[in-house]
Write an enzyme that holds these catalytic residues in place. Structure first.
Site, PDB file in Angstrom:
ATOM      1  N   ASN A 293      64.902 -18.571   6.260  1.00 21.22           N
ATOM      2  CA  ASN A 293      66.165 -19.325   6.236  1.00 21.22           C
ATOM      3  C   ASN A 293      67.047 -18.789   5.112  1.00 21.22           C
ATOM      4  O   ASN A 293      66.686 -17.841   4.427  1.00 21.22           O
ATOM      5  CB  ASN A 293      65.886 -20.821   6.071  1.00 21.22           C
ATOM      6  CG  ASN A 293      65.106 -21.111   4.805  1.00 21.22           C
ATOM      7  OD1 ASN A 293      65.565 -20.858   3.703  1.00 21.22           O
ATOM      8  ND2 ASN A 293      63.880 -21.602   4.971  1.00 21.22           N
ATOM      9  N   TYR A 294      68.181 -19.413   4.900  1.00 21.73           N
ATOM     10  CA  TYR A 294      69.194 -18.862   3.989  1.00 21.73           C
ATOM     11  C   TYR A 294      69.044 -19.299   2.533  1.00 21.73           C
ATOM     12  O   TYR A 294      69.929 -19.024   1.722  1.00 21.73           O
ATOM     13  CB  TYR A 294      70.595 -19.262   4.470  1.00 21.73           C
ATOM     14  CG  TYR A 294      70.985 -18.645   5.778  1.00 21.73           C
ATOM     15  CD1 TYR A 294      71.330 -17.295   5.844  1.00 21.73           C
ATOM     16  CD2 TYR A 294      71.009 -19.390   6.946  1.00 21.73           C
ATOM     17  CE1 TYR A 294      71.689 -16.719   7.049  1.00 21.73           C
ATOM     18  CE2 TYR A 294      71.362 -18.821   8.161  1.00 21.73           C
ATOM     19  CZ  TYR A 294      71.704 -17.486   8.201  1.00 21.73           C
ATOM     20  OH  TYR A 294      72.060 -16.919   9.385  1.00 21.73           O
TER      21      TYR A 294
END
Ligand code: PMT
Length: 412
Positions: free
Chosen positions: A217-218
């Site tokens: 994820n970011y």
């Protein structure tokens, strides 16, 4: 707050250096001890005599002592960093910031920076032409210094020595003194967190699909690292368990790098029993591929399926086994209207506090430098914070944690 504090003021070569005798006066008036480290270029803009007179101390310049002077300190380049409670660099030039970011050390200012003791704050006030400040190389050095825990202040806008008007002016001496006071205040050893063992998880996890691909994820780790740094500044013994990120380790923090949720879980479980406060800021992947493949999966059919299995809930695991003398603190990353989910997570994971935040890509959640937190405290108040830098948001979160520590009468 400044009374008795030992401050090194680093003065570099910029027109704003003419304001530094006034800054020294303000610090001295607040009863700080001040020593000035003047760079060679700084000495072209402000006189050594002025700075020595207002500080009442010899101005420090070269690392190489005059060997024929009686009583000379041959290790002054090390002892200055040991002596200082804080280092303020004002004005900071592009050149000196590049040296600090790179770890170069060729005068008393750069030597002080490199030998400063852990948890001693560094405040950097750049002053230069606006385009210079915004150039890619200066911005890279600003980011590096910030990642290493320095407080780098954006210059102010106004009239510049070049006759232009814009970004580039050094903050006024009064403001610099206030920022220093505020910073030293926030790291006062009177914090109830002092001596407690705090574990912080940060960053994303990577879940292997095969030898070259993963699910992730970011998360940048900024939120968790800011918490770890602020907790160490308040005197806690901090272990930071981090997924893969591009951030420097905050001063005084023990860091353990991991990759997957399972690794993060194993590492965390090993320290559960000796942890006073567990803070889960990591964006842990909830699922991982059931059968990661060695090597590289070849492109073939037009569709493929990857079966996922659930990862262990690290924070939930801590919450389930914690004793009354331990605190479990979590984050809930939800849609903007998802505060009820945050309440549900507080219950499901047996947490003492959960910080609800959302992800809008501009001022809260992943990657950005700011966050908007709502702190939900079990059986107590809900604190709604405005948009703050992640450093300031971490400070507010820890203020709330401190209140819980005091209420529970927790001791190291
Ligand atoms: O890293 P940044 O770019 O600065 O971004 C910060 C952040 C958005 C990642 C951070 O503020 C944040 O919200 N972290 C938690 C993200 C998340 O995974 O939220 P969640 O609602 O899915 O999880 C709830 C809590 O359980 C979290 O504290 C999480 O760390 C923890 N958890 C979740 C799953 C799992 N398997 N184990 C866990 O410990």
């Amino acid at each position: 707050m400044l009374k008795g504090k030992r401050v090194v003021l680093g003065v570099c070569g910029g027109i704003a250096a003419y304001k530094t005798p006034h800054l020294v006066r303000l610090l001295k008036k607040a009863e700080a001890e001040v020593r000035v480290a003047l760079t060679e270029a700084g000495g072209r803009f402000v006189s050594e005599l002025s700075l020595a007179t207002v500080s009442g101390e010899p101005v420090l310049r070269s690392m190489f002592p005059a060997t024929n002077t009686p009583g000379v300190d041959f290790t002054g380049h090390i002892s200055l960093g040991e002596w200082a409670d804080a280092l303020v660099v004002a004005p900071a030039t592009a050149n000196t910031m590049a040296k600090l970011a790179a770890g170069l050390c060729d005068d008393m200012l750069t030597a002080c920076f490199i030998t400063l003791r852990p948890n001693r704050p560094v405040l950097i006030f750049p002053a230069m032409d606006g385009q210079m400040f915004l150039s890619a190389s200066v911005q890279r050095n600003v980011a590096t210094l910030a990642a290493h825990g320095c407080h780098v202040f954006t210059p102010e806008s106004g009239e510049l020595a070049s006759g232009l008007c814009g970004l580039g002016r050094m903050a006024e001496p009064e403001e610099i003194a206030t920022e220093l006071e505020r910073t030293l205040d926030s790291i006062s050893n009177d914090s109830p967190l002092s001596g407690l063992r705090i574990v912080v998880t940060a960053g994303p996890t990577r879940e292997r699909i095969d030898g070259v691909r993963f699910i992730s994820n970011y998360s940048s780790g900024k939120m968790g690292f800011a918490i770890a740094r602020a907790a160490a500044e308040r005197g806690a013994t901090v272990t930071l368990i981090s997924g893969p990120v591009h951030l420097g380790t905050p001063p005084g923090v023990e860091r353990i790098d991991v990759e997957s949720a399972s690794e993060m879980n194993e590492t965390a479980e090993r320290v559960f029993s000796e942890t006073n406060i567990f803070i889960g800021a990591a964006a842990v992947a909830d699922y991982r591929p059931a059968e990661p493949v060695d090597g590289k999966v070849k492109k073939g059919a037009s569709q493929m399926e990857i079966r996922l299995v659930q990862n262990p809930d690290i924070l939930g695991g801590f919450g389930a086994q914690k004793s009354p003398g331990q605190l479990a603190i979590g984050f809930a990353l939800e849609e903007a209207d998802g505060i009820e989910h945050a309440h549900a997570k507080l219950e499901a994971k047996n947490l003492d506090l959960i910080a609800f935040n959302t992800f809008n890509g501009t001022d809260s959640g992943f990657e950005v430098d700011t966050n908007i937190l709502t702190l939900i405290i079990r059986g107590g108040e809900t604190v709604t914070l405005t948009k703050l830098t992640k450093e300031k948001a971490a400070g507010e979160l820890l203020n709330a944690v401190e209140r819980l520590v005091v209420a529970k009468e927790m001791q190291p």
